[in-house]
Scaffold this motif. Structure first.
Motif, mmCIF file in Angstrom:
data_model
loop_
_atom_site.group_PDB
_atom_site.id
_atom_site.type_symbol
_atom_site.label_atom_id
_atom_site.label_comp_id
_atom_site.label_asym_id
_atom_site.label_seq_id
_atom_site.Cartn_x
_atom_site.Cartn_y
_atom_site.Cartn_z
ATOM 1 N N VAL A 1 0.839 -1.206 0.000
ATOM 2 C CA VAL A 1 0.000 0.000 0.000
ATOM 3 C C VAL A 1 0.873 1.256 0.000
ATOM 4 N N SER A 2 1.900 1.247 0.809
ATOM 5 C CA SER A 2 2.770 2.423 0.923
ATOM 6 C C SER A 2 3.649 2.630 -0.296
ATOM 7 N N ALA A 3 4.117 1.522 -0.867
ATOM 8 C CA ALA A 3 5.149 1.591 -1.910
ATOM 9 C C ALA A 3 4.865 2.593 -3.029
ATOM 10 N N PRO A 4 3.677 2.548 -3.636
ATOM 11 C CA PRO A 4 3.451 3.481 -4.755
ATOM 12 C C PRO A 4 3.504 4.938 -4.320
ATOM 13 N N LEU A 5 3.097 5.198 -3.092
ATOM 14 C CA LEU A 5 3.104 6.578 -2.607
ATOM 15 C C LEU A 5 4.534 7.062 -2.413
ATOM 16 N N TYR A 6 5.357 6.230 -1.841
ATOM 17 C CA TYR A 6 6.754 6.596 -1.664
ATOM 18 C C TYR A 6 7.472 6.699 -3.001
ATOM 19 N N TYR A 7 7.114 5.837 -3.926
ATOM 20 C CA TYR A 7 7.741 5.896 -5.248
ATOM 21 C C TYR A 7 7.453 7.238 -5.903
ATOM 22 N N ARG A 8 6.223 7.693 -5.770
ATOM 23 C CA ARG A 8 5.892 9.012 -6.301
ATOM 24 C C ARG A 8 6.683 10.097 -5.594
ATOM 25 N N GLY B 1 4.805 13.421 -9.138
ATOM 26 C CA GLY B 1 3.370 13.292 -9.372
ATOM 27 C C GLY B 1 2.596 13.764 -8.164
ATOM 28 N N PRO B 2 1.298 13.850 -8.312
ATOM 29 C CA PRO B 2 0.453 14.591 -7.373
ATOM 30 C C PRO B 2 0.315 14.078 -5.947
#
Lengths: 243, 243
Positions: free
Chosen positions: A191-198, A204-205
């Motif tokens: 769950v966290s990974a994509p947010l940290y990747y951004r 990205g937003p």
DNA sequence: GGCTTAACGGGACTACTTTCCCGTTAAGCT
DNA sequence: AGCTTAACGGGAAAGTAGTCCCGTTAAGCC
């Protein structure tokens, strides 16, 4: 490069922290570092003020421009004190992370795994977009790439955060929402990974959509067993297990 | 902190790079920075040597301990040259990232989306576990957290990498493997995200299993439409959507 | 090949970060 | 309350990163 002892990589300033063992890695420390013999009153106040100041400075200036003398000024503390107790920027950040690991927010319980994962994603998103927390997290992650001790402290921090939300997944398994054998830690991290990747790489937003997507993607992947321990092959070529 | 102009944040050293416009952000640069009027022969050799040396130094020492004088020594170049052309550590790294963005590896085409995503995950994994590339990427990401120009260069780098693999997803859509309206960029990013999260935050092995999981999870999430543009609700935000 | 000058290179100089020294304050204990 | 000394604080000293000056080299052009 010709830097040598780098202060407390060898030992001098000591493990710092106020508890019996803040766990900075060197478990076998027996000598007395500053702050270990008389941790009450002034010493505790100084630590609190310095860690707060360090967080502020990091959030404002970023990791690269962090100056311990500046931190000392913000904390209304002598710079000698900061250098003596924490030694280097990394020593200070490792201690800051130990502190942060202890103050984990409680998970929410919405009744469904998807709801819980969305709540988690929303929390992570809020943290990373917060004007103070966002830059702070960036800076801490940057610091961790430069120093093994800080990296270890960071891993412990995330381990604590993940652990807090693991029960959501366990409940989801018990309710039959995701298959038996699902690795709960892996789902929470997903769950966290994509947010940290951004945040760190692609940019990205980091908006609500993005957070919801992260939760939904993790949920759906978990449903079909992508995070089950052991073998999982959707028409994979060969059963080669890791390493 | 009382740092002032920070050299090229205002303009002095110029955009650097060898091409007509490496695109370091300041598009309206009209003056002549070093390396722009006579970019051939020696100038090009110096740039190549310095960028290589910078990569080596970063991979070895990390971002925090990077010293431009050390980079100059490694490149057999006067340190004045490095300071004049790139100005700061961040200016140098932004140029390094521009260079890296141009040398993107070609995507593979296995015939299925899952296969392609697995190939991508394997490539990312190999890169991040490489003894030189891994630390280098860590260092570049760390640098990007401290400087907007470097961050912009990093975003461009990842945009280029993602773009290379986007056709795989487009083909997957055309073949009906994932639904119409799926955002191809988001799917590609979803594959990398868990690997970077491990590298930078949570720690952990970064083995084949982990890479396969990342590809499979992204694939499965894409299949059920988690990455479709526009609204996507698995039972909305209300709990208890039934199973 | 010869000319002009962009770009490089060495080394002194400046600014900033970190360490050291030593006097002062207050935590912990009786 | 009084004593011991851990821990703090200011300022000088040392070390390191970054800047500037000016002479040297070679790219681009005829």
């Amino acid at each position: 490069m010709a830097r040598e002892p780098e202060a407390n990589e060898t030992a001098p300033p000591g493990p710092t922290g106020s508890g019996p063992d803040p766990g900075t890695g060197s478990g076998s420390w027996t000598g007395t570092g500053p702050g270990t013999v008389r941790p009450g009153g002034r010493t505790a106040r100084v630590r609190e003020a310095v860690l707060r100041a360090a967080g502020d400075a990091l959030a404002e200036c970023g990791f690269a421009h962090l100056d311990l003398a500046d931190v000392a000024r913000r904390a209304d503390v002598g710079k000698t004190t900061v250098y003596r107790r924490w030694g280097t920027v990394n020593g200070l950040l490792a201690d800051l992370l130990s502190e942060m690991a202890e103050s984990s927010l409680p998970r929410t319980d919405t009744g469904t795994l998807l709801g819980d994962l969305k709540a988690n994603a929303a929390l992570v998103r809020r943290t990373l977009t917060d004007p103070r927390q966002g830059p702070l997290f960036k800076a801490l992650i940057a610091a961790a790439t430069c120093d093994e001790r800080t990296a270890e402290a960071l891993r412990r921090f995330y381990a604590a955060r993940v652990e807090e939300w693991v029960p959501c997944v366990r409940q989801g398994v018990a309710r039959g929402e995701v298959p038996e054998g699902t690795d709960p830690h892996e789902v929470v991290r997903a769950v966290s990974a994509p947010l940290y990747y951004r945040l760190l790489a692609s940019g990205g937003p980091l908006d609500e959509t993005c957070a919801e997507r992260a939760a939904e993607a993790a949920y759906e992947a978990a449903r079909v067993g992508a995070y089950r321990t052991g073998a999982y092959r959707i028409g994979g070529e060969q059963p080669n297990e890791g390493e």
